[in-house]
Design a protein around this motif. Structure first.
Motif, PDB file in Angstrom:
ATOM      1  N   PHE A   1       0.832  -1.201   0.000  1.00  0.00           N
ATOM      2  CA  PHE A   1       0.000   0.000   0.000  1.00  0.00           C
ATOM      3  C   PHE A   1       0.874   1.261   0.000  1.00  0.00           C
ATOM      4  O   PHE A   1       0.580   2.237  -0.709  1.00  0.00           O
ATOM      5  CB  PHE A   1      -0.908  -0.002   1.226  1.00  0.00           C
ATOM      6  CG  PHE A   1      -2.000   1.029   1.199  1.00  0.00           C
ATOM      7  CD1 PHE A   1      -3.300   0.679   0.845  1.00  0.00           C
ATOM      8  CD2 PHE A   1      -1.738   2.349   1.529  1.00  0.00           C
ATOM      9  CE1 PHE A   1      -4.315   1.633   0.819  1.00  0.00           C
ATOM     10  CE2 PHE A   1      -2.747   3.313   1.509  1.00  0.00           C
ATOM     11  CZ  PHE A   1      -4.039   2.946   1.148  1.00  0.00           C
ATOM     12  N   LEU A   2       1.963   1.256   0.790  1.00  0.00           N
ATOM     13  CA  LEU A   2       2.808   2.436   0.947  1.00  0.00           C
ATOM     14  C   LEU A   2       3.917   2.535  -0.101  1.00  0.00           C
ATOM     15  O   LEU A   2       4.620   3.550  -0.161  1.00  0.00           O
ATOM     16  CB  LEU A   2       3.455   2.427   2.340  1.00  0.00           C
ATOM     17  CG  LEU A   2       2.506   2.492   3.531  1.00  0.00           C
ATOM     18  CD1 LEU A   2       3.280   2.294   4.831  1.00  0.00           C
ATOM     19  CD2 LEU A   2       1.752   3.819   3.563  1.00  0.00           C
ATOM     20  N   SER A   3       4.099   1.504  -0.917  1.00  0.00           N
ATOM     21  CA  SER A   3       5.254   1.456  -1.818  1.00  0.00           C
ATOM     22  C   SER A   3       5.089   2.313  -3.074  1.00  0.00           C
ATOM     23  O   SER A   3       6.085   2.600  -3.748  1.00  0.00           O
ATOM     24  CB  SER A   3       5.516   0.004  -2.244  1.00  0.00           C
ATOM     25  OG  SER A   3       4.454  -0.484  -3.062  1.00  0.00           O
TER      26      SER A   3
ATOM     27  N   PHE B   1       6.584  -5.534  -5.221  1.00  0.00           N
ATOM     28  CA  PHE B   1       6.825  -6.926  -4.849  1.00  0.00           C
ATOM     29  C   PHE B   1       7.966  -7.029  -3.849  1.00  0.00           C
ATOM     30  O   PHE B   1       7.884  -7.789  -2.878  1.00  0.00           O
ATOM     31  CB  PHE B   1       7.131  -7.785  -6.065  1.00  0.00           C
ATOM     32  CG  PHE B   1       7.568  -9.179  -5.692  1.00  0.00           C
ATOM     33  CD1 PHE B   1       6.663 -10.066  -5.129  1.00  0.00           C
ATOM     34  CD2 PHE B   1       8.877  -9.583  -5.859  1.00  0.00           C
ATOM     35  CE1 PHE B   1       7.053 -11.341  -4.751  1.00  0.00           C
ATOM     36  CE2 PHE B   1       9.281 -10.852  -5.486  1.00  0.00           C
ATOM     37  CZ  PHE B   1       8.366 -11.736  -4.932  1.00  0.00           C
ATOM     38  N   GLU B   2       9.046  -6.272  -4.065  1.00  0.00           N
ATOM     39  CA  GLU B   2      10.157  -6.304  -3.119  1.00  0.00           C
ATOM     40  C   GLU B   2       9.717  -5.749  -1.760  1.00  0.00           C
ATOM     41  O   GLU B   2      10.160  -6.231  -0.713  1.00  0.00           O
ATOM     42  CB  GLU B   2      11.342  -5.522  -3.683  1.00  0.00           C
ATOM     43  CG  GLU B   2      11.991  -6.248  -4.864  1.00  0.00           C
ATOM     44  CD  GLU B   2      13.136  -5.477  -5.481  1.00  0.00           C
ATOM     45  OE1 GLU B   2      13.245  -4.252  -5.222  1.00  0.00           O
ATOM     46  OE2 GLU B   2      13.923  -6.087  -6.220  1.00  0.00           O
ATOM     47  N   ALA B   3       8.842  -4.736  -1.777  1.00  0.00           N
ATOM     48  CA  ALA B   3       8.295  -4.221  -0.515  1.00  0.00           C
ATOM     49  C   ALA B   3       7.457  -5.294   0.175  1.00  0.00           C
ATOM     50  O   ALA B   3       7.509  -5.450   1.400  1.00  0.00           O
ATOM     51  CB  ALA B   3       7.450  -2.977  -0.779  1.00  0.00           C
TER      52      ALA B   3
ATOM     53  N   HIS C   1       9.514   0.185   7.733  1.00  0.00           N
ATOM     54  CA  HIS C   1       9.310   0.633   9.114  1.00  0.00           C
ATOM     55  C   HIS C   1       7.868   1.071   9.348  1.00  0.00           C
ATOM     56  O   HIS C   1       7.235   0.678  10.337  1.00  0.00           O
ATOM     57  CB  HIS C   1      10.262   1.786   9.427  1.00  0.00           C
ATOM     58  CG  HIS C   1      10.107   2.338  10.810  1.00  0.00           C
ATOM     59  ND1 HIS C   1      10.462   1.634  11.937  1.00  0.00           N
ATOM     60  CD2 HIS C   1       9.606   3.518  11.255  1.00  0.00           C
ATOM     61  CE1 HIS C   1      10.200   2.358  13.016  1.00  0.00           C
ATOM     62  NE2 HIS C   1       9.682   3.506  12.627  1.00  0.00           N
ATOM     63  N   ALA C   2       7.332   1.869   8.429  1.00  0.00           N
ATOM     64  CA  ALA C   2       5.952   2.341   8.587  1.00  0.00           C
ATOM     65  C   ALA C   2       4.974   1.180   8.522  1.00  0.00           C
ATOM     66  O   ALA C   2       4.023   1.103   9.314  1.00  0.00           O
ATOM     67  CB  ALA C   2       5.632   3.378   7.513  1.00  0.00           C
ATOM     68  N   ALA C   3       5.205   0.258   7.589  1.00  0.00           N
ATOM     69  CA  ALA C   3       4.307  -0.893   7.453  1.00  0.00           C
ATOM     70  C   ALA C   3       4.341  -1.756   8.700  1.00  0.00           C
ATOM     71  O   ALA C   3       3.299  -2.254   9.162  1.00  0.00           O
ATOM     72  CB  ALA C   3       4.699  -1.719   6.220  1.00  0.00           C
ATOM     73  N   GLN C   4       5.529  -1.947   9.276  1.00  0.00           N
ATOM     74  CA  GLN C   4       5.630  -2.751  10.496  1.00  0.00           C
ATOM     75  C   GLN C   4       4.847  -2.126  11.641  1.00  0.00           C
ATOM     76  O   GLN C   4       4.129  -2.822  12.360  1.00  0.00           O
ATOM     77  CB  GLN C   4       7.105  -2.906  10.888  1.00  0.00           C
ATOM     78  CG  GLN C   4       7.873  -3.881  10.024  1.00  0.00           C
ATOM     79  CD  GLN C   4       9.322  -3.986  10.437  1.00  0.00           C
ATOM     80  OE1 GLN C   4       9.872  -3.075  11.060  1.00  0.00           O
ATOM     81  NE2 GLN C   4       9.961  -5.087  10.097  1.00  0.00           N
TER      82      GLN C   4
END
Length: 342
Positions: free
Chosen positions: A199-201, A208-210, A292-295
């Motif tokens: 979503f944030l990539s 895909f790498e994200a 970091h944000a996704a985590q």
């Protein structure tokens, strides 16, 4: 190769699941992080998340505990820094995966060639057919062959299915034979983190790498749980915030070791390395910031599902302010839509 790959990245509500049973940690911990003025901080969420994964209750007035914890943390660091942690004890990715990853980066391969690679792993064949037989991929004509399923998924969708199929059993096994609860919690967070990373990539890094970085970003935490229980033979009745933070730091270093062991793509590995060093240096790579944000958003979502944080409280975290607040809010809403239990 074209296909309906967009369906995997479009918001789709996950099937409702029953509310999880409470563990000893959840019964002894506060029902939810207390929100101050309707907000909860990122540090509070992160500490509670690590307690939840490691099943460690908070410190309750045991003056001897910090000294014991300090010694235990030192043993953990020595175990990992000295190379005594053998990453070979972790499951390896199936041999077909690197071939598939290389193949899926090529625009010259057709559906038949990809299908021939997938046929080498019967379980993967079943997973591809299962996904394309779901409601999201329902077509006028039933999917009658593996090649048809591969074309229907498209390259990005196939990467998503293959990686999920590979990573779930690895994360489930990373915490050891008796760590099923830890492994399941790690996988639950990994799913949410990967979803948020995609979503944030946009405009930041390869989606895909994200997605892959989101899946593996906390793999070292399972190894920490395994070390505490098996190799160090430790059972703690209480644990301080400093001890939790120390375990989290060791976990990020182990995640990098695991990433090397799994031969992850260089951009993903670079993001894991920078993320592990974030306490000392600022994150400069776009994928590191996305990870970091996704985590953090995935932590909040998972804790909310287990009623350990107020789902309606505003989530504030100064470390993810590089992203527009509206984008973070939309990502949080998307996580609720796709993963919230009924």
């Amino acid at each position: 190769m074209m296909g309906n790959w967009w369906r995997l990245f479009a918001p789709t509500r996950a099937p409702a699941t029953p509310a999880p049973r409470q563990t000893a940690f959840e019964r002894n911990a506060p029902n939810a992080i207390e929100a101050s003025h309707g907000t909860v901080s990122g540090d509070e969420v992160e500490e509670h998340f690590h307690r939840f994964i490691l099943n460690l209750p908070p410190l309750v007035g045991d003056s001897a505990a910090p000294a014991r914890e300090q010694a235990l943390l030192q043993r953990l660091k020595e175990f990992c820094d000295g190379g005594r942690f053998d990453v070979r004890t972790l499951p390896r990715m199936p041999t077909v995966l690197p071939q598939l990853m290389r193949a899926m980066k090529s625009d010259n391969l057709n559906g038949a060639q990809l299908a021939n690679l997938i046929r080498r792993d019967p379980v993967l064949v079943g997973e591809v057919m299962r996904v394309t037989g779901s409601i999201a991929y329902r077509t006028a004509h039933p999917v009658g062959s593996l090649q048809h399923a591969v074309v229907l998924l498209g390259q990005i969708g196939l990467r998503h299915v293959v990686t999920s199929y590979v990573m779930k059993p690895i994360l489930m096994a990373s915490a050891g034979a008796s760590g099923q609860l830890v492994g399941q919690r790690l996988w639950d967070h990994a799913e949410r983190c990967a979803h948020a990373a995609v979503f944030l990539s946009k405009g930041q890094c390869d989606p895909f790498e994200a997605y892959l970085a989101g899946l593996v970003g906390y793999s070292g935490l399972g190894a920490v749980a395994r070390l505490l229980e098996k190799d160090l033979g430790v059972t703690l009745s209480t644990s301080s915030p400093a001890f939790i933070a120390g375990c989290a730091q060791v976990a990020t270093q182990l995640t990098v070791q695991v990433g090397h062991h799994w031969d992850l793509p260089p951009p993903v590995l670079d993001a894991l390395i920078e993320h592990a060093d974030a306490a000392r240096n600022a994150m400069t790579l776009p994928m590191s910031r996305v990870l970091h944000a996704a985590q953090r958003l995935a932590m909040h979502q998972l804790l909310a599902e287990h009623r350990l944080v107020d789902a309606e409280a505003d989530y504030t975290d100064g470390s993810i302010t590089q992203f527009p607040s509206m984008l973070l809010a939309r990502c949080q809403q998307d996580l609720r839509k796709n993963f919230a239990t009924q």
